[in-house]
Design a protein around this motif. Sequence first.
Motif, PDB file in Angstrom:
ATOM      1  N   TYR A  74       0.840  -1.187   0.000  1.00  0.00           N
ATOM      2  CA  TYR A  74       0.000   0.000   0.000  1.00  0.00           C
ATOM      3  C   TYR A  74       0.875   1.236   0.000  1.00  0.00           C
ATOM      4  O   TYR A  74       1.951   1.249   0.599  1.00  0.00           O
ATOM      5  CB  TYR A  74      -0.898   0.007   1.249  1.00  0.00           C
ATOM      6  CG  TYR A  74      -1.715   1.260   1.390  1.00  0.00           C
ATOM      7  CD1 TYR A  74      -2.895   1.418   0.681  1.00  0.00           C
ATOM      8  CD2 TYR A  74      -1.292   2.290   2.220  1.00  0.00           C
ATOM      9  CE1 TYR A  74      -3.644   2.584   0.794  1.00  0.00           C
ATOM     10  CE2 TYR A  74      -2.040   3.457   2.339  1.00  0.00           C
ATOM     11  CZ  TYR A  74      -3.212   3.595   1.626  1.00  0.00           C
ATOM     12  OH  TYR A  74      -3.950   4.734   1.736  1.00  0.00           O
ATOM     13  N   LYS A  75       0.382   2.282  -0.667  1.00  0.00           N
ATOM     14  CA  LYS A  75       1.124   3.539  -0.705  1.00  0.00           C
ATOM     15  C   LYS A  75       0.137   4.685  -0.879  1.00  0.00           C
ATOM     16  O   LYS A  75      -0.791   4.613  -1.685  1.00  0.00           O
ATOM     17  CB  LYS A  75       2.104   3.516  -1.875  1.00  0.00           C
ATOM     18  CG  LYS A  75       2.854   4.802  -2.092  1.00  0.00           C
ATOM     19  CD  LYS A  75       3.745   4.681  -3.305  1.00  0.00           C
ATOM     20  CE  LYS A  75       4.430   5.995  -3.604  1.00  0.00           C
ATOM     21  NZ  LYS A  75       5.296   5.898  -4.796  1.00  0.00           N
ATOM     22  N   ASP A  76       0.305   5.741  -0.087  1.00  0.00           N
ATOM     23  CA  ASP A  76      -0.407   6.992  -0.308  1.00  0.00           C
ATOM     24  C   ASP A  76       0.564   8.127   0.000  1.00  0.00           C
ATOM     25  O   ASP A  76       1.763   7.901   0.125  1.00  0.00           O
ATOM     26  CB  ASP A  76      -1.718   7.060   0.493  1.00  0.00           C
ATOM     27  CG  ASP A  76      -1.528   7.112   1.998  1.00  0.00           C
ATOM     28  OD1 ASP A  76      -0.416   7.436   2.477  1.00  0.00           O
ATOM     29  OD2 ASP A  76      -2.506   6.844   2.719  1.00  0.00           O
ATOM     30  N   ASP A  77       0.063   9.331   0.101  1.00  0.00           N
ATOM     31  CA  ASP A  77       0.944  10.480   0.341  1.00  0.00           C
ATOM     32  C   ASP A  77       1.605  10.459   1.713  1.00  0.00           C
ATOM     33  O   ASP A  77       2.626  11.104   1.922  1.00  0.00           O
ATOM     34  CB  ASP A  77       0.173  11.791   0.198  1.00  0.00           C
ATOM     35  CG  ASP A  77      -0.260  12.048  -1.233  1.00  0.00           C
ATOM     36  OD1 ASP A  77       0.355  11.475  -2.156  1.00  0.00           O
ATOM     37  OD2 ASP A  77      -1.227  12.814  -1.424  1.00  0.00           O
TER      38      ASP A  77
END
Length: 93
Positions: A74-77
């Motif tokens: 998972y990756k977000d800001d």
Amino acid sequence: TGAPTFITFKAGAFKDAEYLEWYKRLVAASEFYLAKDTGACKMLKTLEDDYKITHVVVPGHAPDGPCENAYELYKDDHYRVYRIDAKRSIARY
């Protein structure tokens, strides 16, 4: 999710022995996040061996893939979540 966490500030210890273990984990986690390059990979391997961790959360601005044995889930800001694969090598650099 109900999954156990390695360390959290929200759940402090109540007994002296529990506090000592909590503090030990806090120091170990801090050492991982402060480590650079191969030092972080070695620390991650130690945490994996000693505590059987399976995932790690790092800041979103962290470099791609903390180690070769970590796969991004998972990756977000703000955050990245990696799955630790104990079968792979830990060396990245």
